[in-house]
Design a protein around this motif. Structure first.
Motif, PDB file in Angstrom:
ATOM      1  N   PHE A 339      20.665  21.270  16.514  1.00 41.19           N
ATOM      2  CA  PHE A 339      21.232  20.322  17.090  1.00 41.19           C
ATOM      3  C   PHE A 339      21.736  20.541  18.449  1.00 41.19           C
ATOM      4  O   PHE A 339      22.017  21.738  18.882  1.00 41.19           O
ATOM      5  CB  PHE A 339      22.413  19.958  16.194  1.00 41.19           C
ATOM      6  N   GLY A 340      21.516  19.409  19.308  1.00 44.53           N
ATOM      7  CA  GLY A 340      22.073  19.583  20.455  1.00 44.53           C
ATOM      8  C   GLY A 340      23.448  19.040  20.585  1.00 44.53           C
ATOM      9  O   GLY A 340      23.569  17.981  20.243  1.00 44.53           O
ATOM     10  N   VAL A 341      24.391  19.757  20.992  1.00 40.03           N
ATOM     11  CA  VAL A 341      25.705  19.326  20.719  1.00 40.03           C
ATOM     12  C   VAL A 341      26.313  18.945  22.122  1.00 40.03           C
ATOM     13  O   VAL A 341      26.141  19.548  23.062  1.00 40.03           O
ATOM     14  CB  VAL A 341      26.793  20.326  20.104  1.00 40.03           C
ATOM     15  N   ILE A 342      26.741  17.409  22.286  1.00 35.52           N
ATOM     16  CA  ILE A 342      27.186  16.980  23.522  1.00 35.52           C
ATOM     17  C   ILE A 342      28.750  16.814  23.751  1.00 35.52           C
ATOM     18  O   ILE A 342      29.423  16.385  22.857  1.00 35.52           O
ATOM     19  CB  ILE A 342      26.771  15.413  23.577  1.00 35.52           C
ATOM     20  N   TYR A 343      29.229  17.393  25.013  1.00 36.53           N
ATOM     21  CA  TYR A 343      30.587  17.296  25.374  1.00 36.53           C
ATOM     22  C   TYR A 343      30.677  16.686  26.684  1.00 36.53           C
ATOM     23  O   TYR A 343      29.789  16.388  27.336  1.00 36.53           O
ATOM     24  CB  TYR A 343      31.052  18.833  25.609  1.00 36.53           C
ATOM     25  N   ASP A 344      31.880  16.324  26.806  1.00 37.40           N
ATOM     26  CA  ASP A 344      32.267  15.699  28.114  1.00 37.40           C
ATOM     27  C   ASP A 344      32.057  16.910  29.194  1.00 37.40           C
ATOM     28  O   ASP A 344      31.876  17.860  28.736  1.00 37.40           O
ATOM     29  CB  ASP A 344      33.783  15.062  28.234  1.00 37.40           C
ATOM     30  N   GLU A 345      32.208  16.339  30.425  1.00 31.72           N
ATOM     31  CA  GLU A 345      31.798  17.476  31.673  1.00 31.72           C
ATOM     32  C   GLU A 345      32.940  18.375  31.364  1.00 31.72           C
ATOM     33  O   GLU A 345      32.549  19.528  31.993  1.00 31.72           O
ATOM     34  CB  GLU A 345      32.323  16.437  32.908  1.00 31.72           C
ATOM     35  N   ASN A 346      34.130  18.191  31.211  1.00 31.47           N
ATOM     36  CA  ASN A 346      35.093  19.312  31.025  1.00 31.47           C
ATOM     37  C   ASN A 346      34.990  20.251  29.768  1.00 31.47           C
ATOM     38  O   ASN A 346      35.811  21.203  29.634  1.00 31.47           O
ATOM     39  CB  ASN A 346      36.356  18.779  31.478  1.00 31.47           C
ATOM     40  N   SER A 347      34.127  19.916  28.828  1.00 32.06           N
ATOM     41  CA  SER A 347      33.802  20.560  27.615  1.00 32.06           C
ATOM     42  C   SER A 347      35.177  20.588  26.947  1.00 32.06           C
ATOM     43  O   SER A 347      35.370  21.620  26.431  1.00 32.06           O
ATOM     44  CB  SER A 347      33.586  22.127  27.889  1.00 32.06           C
ATOM     45  N   HIS A 348      35.715  19.618  27.088  1.00 32.25           N
ATOM     46  CA  HIS A 348      36.871  19.314  26.299  1.00 32.25           C
ATOM     47  C   HIS A 348      36.671  18.252  25.028  1.00 32.25           C
ATOM     48  O   HIS A 348      36.918  18.849  23.619  1.00 32.25           O
ATOM     49  CB  HIS A 348      38.148  18.522  26.955  1.00 32.25           C
ATOM     50  N   LEU A 349      36.235  16.860  25.202  1.00 37.39           N
ATOM     51  CA  LEU A 349      35.709  16.205  23.880  1.00 37.39           C
ATOM     52  C   LEU A 349      34.385  16.629  23.480  1.00 37.39           C
ATOM     53  O   LEU A 349      33.373  16.741  24.095  1.00 37.39           O
ATOM     54  CB  LEU A 349      35.926  14.809  24.303  1.00 37.39           C
ATOM     55  N   CYS A 350      34.390  16.679  22.256  1.00 38.01           N
ATOM     56  CA  CYS A 350      32.806  16.920  21.686  1.00 38.01           C
ATOM     57  C   CYS A 350      32.329  15.498  21.061  1.00 38.01           C
ATOM     58  O   CYS A 350      32.978  14.921  20.084  1.00 38.01           O
ATOM     59  CB  CYS A 350      33.017  17.971  20.422  1.00 38.01           C
ATOM     60  N   TYR A 351      31.446  14.959  21.604  1.00 40.18           N
ATOM     61  CA  TYR A 351      30.987  13.303  21.451  1.00 40.18           C
ATOM     62  C   TYR A 351      30.244  13.492  20.141  1.00 40.18           C
ATOM     63  O   TYR A 351      30.378  12.570  19.315  1.00 40.18           O
ATOM     64  CB  TYR A 351      30.269  12.757  22.680  1.00 40.18           C
ATOM     65  N   GLY A 352      29.326  14.424  19.806  1.00 39.22           N
ATOM     66  CA  GLY A 352      28.360  14.410  18.753  1.00 39.22           C
ATOM     67  C   GLY A 352      27.370  15.289  18.927  1.00 39.22           C
ATOM     68  O   GLY A 352      27.156  16.194  19.830  1.00 39.22           O
ATOM     69  N   SER A 353      26.068  14.950  18.301  1.00 40.05           N
ATOM     70  CA  SER A 353      24.977  15.858  18.338  1.00 40.05           C
ATOM     71  C   SER A 353      23.615  15.133  17.885  1.00 40.05           C
ATOM     72  O   SER A 353      23.845  14.028  17.261  1.00 40.05           O
ATOM     73  CB  SER A 353      25.172  17.086  17.381  1.00 40.05           C
ATOM     74  N   GLY A 354      22.724  15.476  18.405  1.00 42.04           N
ATOM     75  CA  GLY A 354      21.303  15.107  17.992  1.00 42.04           C
ATOM     76  C   GLY A 354      20.351  16.101  17.481  1.00 42.04           C
ATOM     77  O   GLY A 354      20.538  17.125  18.042  1.00 42.04           O
ATOM     78  N   VAL A 355      19.469  15.904  16.919  1.00 36.13           N
ATOM     79  CA  VAL A 355      18.307  16.989  16.474  1.00 36.13           C
ATOM     80  C   VAL A 355      17.340  16.962  17.546  1.00 36.13           C
ATOM     81  O   VAL A 355      16.897  16.171  18.219  1.00 36.13           O
ATOM     82  CB  VAL A 355      17.505  16.258  15.298  1.00 36.13           C
ATOM     83  N   ILE A 356      17.401  18.548  17.963  1.00 37.10           N
ATOM     84  CA  ILE A 356      16.209  18.811  18.855  1.00 37.10           C
ATOM     85  C   ILE A 356      14.905  18.457  18.755  1.00 37.10           C
ATOM     86  O   ILE A 356      14.396  18.970  17.452  1.00 37.10           O
ATOM     87  CB  ILE A 356      16.304  20.090  19.533  1.00 37.10           C
ATOM     88  N   THR A 357      13.994  17.739  19.334  1.00 33.64           N
ATOM     89  CA  THR A 357      12.438  17.752  19.138  1.00 33.64           C
ATOM     90  C   THR A 357      11.822  18.277  20.249  1.00 33.64           C
ATOM     91  O   THR A 357      12.481  18.488  21.303  1.00 33.64           O
ATOM     92  CB  THR A 357      12.303  16.093  19.049  1.00 33.64           C
TER      93      THR A 357
END
Ligand SMILES: Nc1ncnc2c1ncn2[C@@H]1O[C@H](COP(=O)(O)OP(=O)(O)OP(=O)(O)O)[C@@H](O)[C@H]1O
Length: 363
Positions: A339-357
């Motif tokens: 999974f690629g895990v996505i955060y805001d610019e400041n690495s504070h909020l974790c928005y979610g994730s998607g599967v790496i293709t």
């Protein structure tokens, strides 16, 4: 509040019990047993028995009820099956992530957790509320942060969860455990529920997928430089366990159809280091942070469990659920299936994730 506490026998969840009890909550402790009958993949279930003994002691110390519940079949049907299917396809699974989503916060919540106001765990993570929306947020201890394991949970799971030690550095957690004379204060980290994520699972894979010899080929020259026992034992980015001399060698590509593993030396070329991640099946825990246009939005991300957050930009692609993440610096070990895990610019909020293709696994 009535709180269900998921307790593992490790120091983190023990300190959770202490903190919640001090704050005056009514607690009920639960240990989830997975137990691998007949498979004996980490020398029987002694580790579990020791963990349960520790949990029993903690429950007595704080005078709170404690139950051992079994999710053995559910773990097998959902997490193991997912892991094996992913490996069979030549992709890299993330059993810890599935275990959180399906077992700890899935079946547990459905059967037991929902009867409580909240469910608490010893994960290194926090939450943040912005407006009316609750977000998963990173831990105070960036090195221990575990939000990347939680980035597939649903919004309703998140709303019901509490992470009472997420604001504490690990050193303070241990100090607290020593101060309150927790019997596991100096115990090494517990086995954890999701042993698939923690063991070197070569034996497990061998038992289920067997072996089949195939060539190891140097990507740049096409030269055969060794043999492997099946592509399924190898992950993109892997360096150890290839049995090749004159290294370091890295797995950079796999041909699943022909059972070929490609390696390359050093980490210098674009084949080894990509700068982009293609993500599919994107899951945003608290809703899409960019419901309008999403072109080159600044984010940080992780492409596996690691302490650093990598700065990048993200763009939504035309196919629903697909995104492109572009990093200024090269990204090591892009393993499709992870999974690629996505955060805001400041690495504070974790928005979610998607599967790496990706292009580096040929099916
Ligand atoms: N077998 C289990 N039963 C119930 N809850 C568990 C179990 N294993 C882990 N947990 C919960 O999940 C949290 C994170 O688990 P993880 O495996 O990452 O362990 P950890 O970070 O070493 O924490 P700990 O020190 O509490 O074991 C634990 O703190 C605990 O709340």
């Amino acid at each position: 509040m009535n709180v269900a506490v998921l307790i593992s026998g490790g120091v983190d969840s023990a300190v959770v019990v202490h903190r919640l009890k001090e704050a005056g909550h009514d607690l009920h402790l639960f240990y989830i047993r997975i137990g691998m009958e007949g498979t004996d993949i980490h020398g029987g279930d002694c580790a579990a028995e020791e963990d349960i003994e520790m949990c029993t002691y903690i429950a007595r110390k704080y005078g709170v009820p404690f139950d051992v519940v079994s999710l053995h079949n559910e773990y097998w049907d959902h997490v193991m099956e997912y892991a094996l299917q992913t490996i069979r396809k030549g992709l890299t699974p993330n059993p810890d992530m599935m275990c959180n989503k399906m077992i700890k916060f899935g079946f547990f919540e459905e059967r037991w957790g929902h009867e409580f106001d909240r469910t608490a765990t010893g994960h290194y993570a926090t939450t943040d509320t912005i407006g009316d929306t609750v977000y998963l947020a990173t831990a105070a201890d960036a090195v221990k942060d575990q939000t990347d394991f939680l980035a597939q949970i649903t919004y309703s799971q998140l709303r019901h969860l509490m992470f009472p030690i997420g604001e504490m550095p690990k050193a303070l957690v241990r100090e607290t455990a020593v101060k309150v004379k927790m019997p596991n204060a100096s115990r090494k980290d517990s086995q954890g529920i999701c042993f698939l994520g923690k063991i070197n699972y070569n034996d497990f894979i061998k038992r289920h997928l067997g072996t089949r010899k195939g060539p190891i080929i140097e990507l740049e020259t096409g030269r055969k430089i060794g043999e492997h026992n099946g592509f399924w034992f190898h992950t993109i980015g892997q360096r150890k366990g290839l049995g090749l001399s004159g290294g370091p060698w890295y797995v950079v590509k796999k041909n699943v159809h022909d059972n070929v593993v490609y390696v390359s030396q050093g980490y210098g070329t674009e084949q080894q280091y990509g700068r982009t991640l293609h993500l599919g099946e994107m899951h945003f825990i608290s809703g899409d942070p960019w419901p309008g246009e999403c072109v080159s939005k600044r984010i940080t991300f992780k492409n596996r469990h690691m302490p650093e957050f990598i700065p990048a930009v993200i763009t939504r692609l035309d196919t629903p659920g697909e995104y492109l993440v572009e990093s200024a610096s090269p990204i090591q070990g892009i393993a499709p299936g992870q999974f690629g895990v996505i955060y805001d610019e400041n690495s504070h909020l974790c928005y979610g994730s998607g599967v790496i293709t990706g292009q580096n696994v040929i099916l």
